[in-house]
Design a protein around this motif. Sequence first.
Motif, PDB file in Angstrom:
ATOM      1  N   VAL A  82     -45.917  28.966  21.250  1.00 26.65           N
ATOM      2  CA  VAL A  82     -44.717  28.595  22.219  1.00 26.65           C
ATOM      3  C   VAL A  82     -44.992  27.229  22.588  1.00 26.65           C
ATOM      4  CG1 VAL A  82     -43.287  29.068  24.198  1.00 26.65           C
ATOM      5  CG2 VAL A  82     -44.020  31.067  22.737  1.00 26.65           C
ATOM      6  N   GLY A  83     -44.050  26.465  22.488  1.00 24.92           N
ATOM      7  CA  GLY A  83     -43.824  25.046  22.848  1.00 24.92           C
ATOM      8  C   GLY A  83     -44.767  24.063  22.171  1.00 24.92           C
ATOM      9  N   ASP A  84     -45.253  24.498  20.713  1.00 24.61           N
ATOM     10  CA  ASP A  84     -46.157  23.807  19.833  1.00 24.61           C
ATOM     11  C   ASP A  84     -47.323  23.305  20.572  1.00 24.61           C
ATOM     12  OD1 ASP A  84     -44.514  24.353  17.650  1.00 24.61           O
ATOM     13  OD2 ASP A  84     -43.244  22.587  18.065  1.00 24.61           O
ATOM     14  N   SER A  85     -47.742  21.877  20.481  1.00 25.51           N
ATOM     15  CA  SER A  85     -48.720  21.389  21.179  1.00 25.51           C
ATOM     16  C   SER A  85     -48.585  21.424  22.489  1.00 25.51           C
ATOM     17  CB  SER A  85     -49.066  19.865  20.563  1.00 25.51           C
ATOM     18  OG  SER A  85     -47.775  19.110  20.878  1.00 25.51           O
ATOM     19  N   GLU A  86     -47.575  21.328  23.238  1.00 26.23           N
ATOM     20  CA  GLU A  86     -47.235  21.337  24.804  1.00 26.23           C
ATOM     21  C   GLU A  86     -47.827  22.871  25.429  1.00 26.23           C
ATOM     22  OE1 GLU A  86     -46.236  18.838  26.574  1.00 26.23           O
ATOM     23  OE2 GLU A  86     -46.370  17.740  24.709  1.00 26.23           O
ATOM     24  N   GLY A  87     -47.642  23.906  24.666  1.00 25.62           N
ATOM     25  CA  GLY A  87     -48.052  25.069  25.110  1.00 25.62           C
ATOM     26  C   GLY A  87     -46.927  25.582  26.146  1.00 25.62           C
ATOM     27  N   TRP A  88     -47.302  26.495  26.956  1.00 29.12           N
ATOM     28  CA  TRP A  88     -46.236  27.127  27.885  1.00 29.12           C
ATOM     29  C   TRP A  88     -46.615  26.354  29.366  1.00 29.12           C
ATOM     30  CZ3 TRP A  88     -41.881  29.810  28.291  1.00 29.12           C
ATOM     31  CH2 TRP A  88     -41.819  30.694  29.220  1.00 29.12           C
TER      32      TRP A  88
ATOM     33  N   LEU B  70     -45.411  35.734  18.869  1.00 24.90           N
ATOM     34  CA  LEU B  70     -45.279  34.402  20.122  1.00 24.90           C
ATOM     35  C   LEU B  70     -46.501  34.312  20.483  1.00 24.90           C
ATOM     36  CD1 LEU B  70     -41.875  34.975  21.655  1.00 24.90           C
ATOM     37  CD2 LEU B  70     -42.276  33.572  19.584  1.00 24.90           C
ATOM     38  N   SER B  71     -47.115  33.163  20.468  1.00 24.33           N
ATOM     39  CA  SER B  71     -48.491  32.899  21.495  1.00 24.33           C
ATOM     40  C   SER B  71     -48.310  31.906  22.630  1.00 24.33           C
ATOM     41  CB  SER B  71     -49.373  32.347  20.289  1.00 24.33           C
ATOM     42  OG  SER B  71     -50.830  31.879  20.804  1.00 24.33           O
ATOM     43  N   PHE B  72     -48.417  32.469  23.492  1.00 26.02           N
ATOM     44  CA  PHE B  72     -48.373  31.583  24.797  1.00 26.02           C
ATOM     45  C   PHE B  72     -49.620  31.394  25.282  1.00 26.02           C
ATOM     46  CE2 PHE B  72     -44.523  34.516  24.741  1.00 26.02           C
ATOM     47  CZ  PHE B  72     -43.663  33.786  25.218  1.00 26.02           C
ATOM     48  N   GLU B  73     -49.787  29.944  25.562  1.00 23.72           N
ATOM     49  CA  GLU B  73     -51.193  29.439  26.185  1.00 23.72           C
ATOM     50  C   GLU B  73     -50.880  28.764  27.394  1.00 23.72           C
ATOM     51  OE1 GLU B  73     -53.395  27.430  22.973  1.00 23.72           O
ATOM     52  OE2 GLU B  73     -53.124  28.768  21.490  1.00 23.72           O
ATOM     53  N   TYR B  74     -51.605  28.962  28.406  1.00 22.91           N
ATOM     54  CA  TYR B  74     -51.034  28.346  29.760  1.00 22.91           C
ATOM     55  C   TYR B  74     -52.531  28.393  30.473  1.00 22.91           C
ATOM     56  CZ  TYR B  74     -50.420  33.420  30.101  1.00 22.91           C
ATOM     57  OH  TYR B  74     -50.705  34.759  30.209  1.00 22.91           O
TER      58      TYR B  74
END
Length: 183
Positions: free
Chosen positions: A30-36, A62-66
């Motif tokens: 999610v958000g590509d390189s920007e992430g969540w 969906l992979s959320f990284e935050y």
Amino acid sequence: MASSLSFLSTALIVIVAMNCSAGSATEFRVGDSEGWRKPGLNETNMYELWAERNRFRVGDSLSFEYKNDSVVEVDKWDFYHCNSSSAPISSFKNGKTVVKLEKPGSFYFISGHSEHCKTGQRLVVGVMSPHPISYSPPTIALPPGPHFPISPSPSPTSNSGVLVSATLLPLLMPFIATLVGLV
């Protein structure tokens, strides 16, 4: 004849392999390189644009990284009102969340911080049905051929195999041409 048979077998294997790979699932970051993350002032629609660039199918995830944030799956009403507290479908705070899309339809995600959500940290994805795995060959129009009136079958002779092969050849040519065109 043996080389033609091996060519047709190879073509069939390629077609089957192409269909199997078309049904594989994709994990979208999610958000590509920007992430969540909380969007900046000029990025309020960044997740809407991200979702429009992708096509989601049943079985994808969906992979959320935050960091210092959360992901909350909500219904449509809570999505538009940035409400994560009433009755979330699911909620995550671990920094890396993977959500599998298991059915077609719309899925709504927001940040657990209502101010982040109000500035655009929310995502809706439309999930389509999976690709059909079965393969049906294209419809082929047969070329016009000679019309043979119905007559009694000829008596079997030593040449009858050649006659059958010569009769079936015009019928098989479009099929062979299609297979050659696919390879």
